[in-house]
Scaffold this active site. Sequence first.
Site, PDB file in Angstrom:
ATOM      1  N   THR A   1       0.822  -1.211   0.000  1.00  0.00           N
ATOM      2  CA  THR A   1       0.000   0.000   0.000  1.00  0.00           C
ATOM      3  C   THR A   1       0.858   1.263   0.000  1.00  0.00           C
ATOM      4  O   THR A   1       2.058   1.213   0.246  1.00  0.00           O
ATOM      5  CB  THR A   1      -0.892   0.028   1.254  1.00  0.00           C
ATOM      6  OG1 THR A   1      -0.051   0.020   2.421  1.00  0.00           O
ATOM      7  CG2 THR A   1      -1.809  -1.175   1.288  1.00  0.00           C
ATOM      8  N   ASP A   2       0.225   2.410  -0.287  1.00  0.00           N
ATOM      9  CA  ASP A   2       0.910   3.693  -0.153  1.00  0.00           C
ATOM     10  C   ASP A   2       0.054   4.651   0.670  1.00  0.00           C
ATOM     11  O   ASP A   2      -1.032   4.298   1.133  1.00  0.00           O
ATOM     12  CB  ASP A   2       1.306   4.267  -1.516  1.00  0.00           C
ATOM     13  CG  ASP A   2       0.109   4.747  -2.335  1.00  0.00           C
ATOM     14  OD1 ASP A   2      -0.980   4.985  -1.777  1.00  0.00           O
ATOM     15  OD2 ASP A   2       0.270   4.903  -3.551  1.00  0.00           O
ATOM     16  N   ALA A   3       0.557   5.884   0.837  1.00  0.00           N
ATOM     17  CA  ALA A   3      -0.095   6.840   1.730  1.00  0.00           C
ATOM     18  C   ALA A   3      -1.463   7.299   1.223  1.00  0.00           C
ATOM     19  O   ALA A   3      -2.195   7.972   1.944  1.00  0.00           O
ATOM     20  CB  ALA A   3       0.815   8.049   1.965  1.00  0.00           C
ATOM     21  N   GLY A   4      -1.826   6.938   0.002  1.00  0.00           N
ATOM     22  CA  GLY A   4      -3.175   7.190  -0.488  1.00  0.00           C
ATOM     23  C   GLY A   4      -4.170   6.188   0.102  1.00  0.00           C
ATOM     24  O   GLY A   4      -5.371   6.293  -0.129  1.00  0.00           O
TER      25      GLY A   4
END
Lengths: 138, 138, 138, 138
Positions: B17-20
């Site tokens: 995952t990423d910070a979005g």
Amino acid sequence: MTAPMFTWPVRVYWEDTDAGGIVFYANYLKFFERARTEWLRSLGLHQSALKAELGGMFVVTETQLKYLNSARLDDELLVTAQLTEKGRASLIIEQQALRKTEHATPQLLCSGSIRIGWVSAANLKPQRLPQQLLTRLP
Amino acid sequence: MTAPMFTWPVRVYWEDTDAGGIVFYANYLKFFERARTEWLRSLGLHQSALKAELGGMFVVTETQLKYLNSARLDDELLVTAQLTEKGRASLIIEQQALRKTEHATPQLLCSGSIRIGWVSAANLKPQRLPQQLLTRLP
Amino acid sequence: MTAPMFTWPVRVYWEDTDAGGIVFYANYLKFFERARTEWLRSLGLHQSALKAELGGMFVVTETQLKYLNSARLDDELLVTAQLTEKGRASLIIEQQALRKTEHATPQLLCSGSIRIGWVSAANLKPQRLPQQLLTRLP
Amino acid sequence: MTAPMFTWPVRVYWEDTDAGGIVFYANYLKFFERARTEWLRSLGLHQSALKAELGGMFVVTETQLKYLNSARLDDELLVTAQLTEKGRASLIIEQQALRKTEHATPQLLCSGSIRIGWVSAANLKPQRLPQQLLTRLP
């Protein structure tokens, strides 16, 4: 032993973050690796050239990290590397990741101790650190 | 050509995952790679063995991906692989990542077309696909 | 439309490579992302600030990449970003990764076309590109 | 305390390897994370649901890893997770990555100790482990 401190800037991109909104903890190992690589390069030690010339390479054999504060997208970090132990077949490098702030003092995010050993590139067997390499180290 | 569709399950972890708050788009290439690897393995083609025996390996030469919906932490995905073109030196594999839902039909997240070529492991020069390999493909 | 070309340097580290001895192809998407982020930053567009102020963010909706040559550990790359299409809700950016060489001309490794759309950070629904953002683009 | 040992299979793909021909050491943190996530899931603790229901999440606060042997492409690993310390605000989990071999005993590749703390998802401040969570732990 008080070797000089090497510092390397790292910017936080999307690739570095996770769904917690912060830098994924495993990625500090990448940031530390980049700083170690540039520290070695600053000493005239290019790892791809070392492999070609000496038939060996560094491998990480031990890591200890403490995570104190979080970094976020777009943060500017400073990553340090300082040689603290020089053995026959391995080195210990102390490292920190800090966040640049508007204040004078950067904020400590993560500190770690990384042991790297020298191995034959062919069979990954541990070997003594080559003399050509040792003489370049502080 | 209508080769059978291969399907491989993938679970979404923090690393993906990423910070979005969603799966980082570059990671679908990893999910697709895992499914292609398992598809080849299901045909008796183990890439590390191919490299040792034939001195060659697959490299990705072209990717086209469309991102339609987002996946999140803990989601269960299904990743497909289907051979759609078999050339002398390269293959095209169509792939999809879908999310399992409570409903009958999984939701399409990402679809892509991946061209892989066969190269010499020694010098990375393109080569014809070996006969031993071609005979295993559907 | 002939927008100016933005260029960003990228160094290849261990983290970027795979067992084929070359840069793992999915990582060019990371290199392209870094260059796009710095291109936006050079226009005064900071993505974390955009999210805080406008409640939206860019997401990648389409990628097309061609891999022509391989990069290796320690290589110095130049990554370009050039806006080639400006729609109501998305942008297309053409990008290249080139390797610095001893010769005058860098060697093209990978070229790609990336479509990014603007979405609400809250629900990931596509939205029109905000005017504050459009006026900054070339 | 002798909590039961949880085991999770992990296959090595191209994405996991580096130019040394082996699994990139930072990726063992990913393998350990997957096993911890599945261990928690086996106890009925789904991290995305915990975040939604309790407003908190686990963060890694300390990692200690030793690398003993290397894994290669296509290797099948077993990754363990065993709770060894249960504090008010953090847990320590001991983990191992082993390679399946033709012999009876898998080969130890990497062992580690991971401390995870519970924080508020909103501000990342450390918090006591929620009672609903503690009662599920062995």
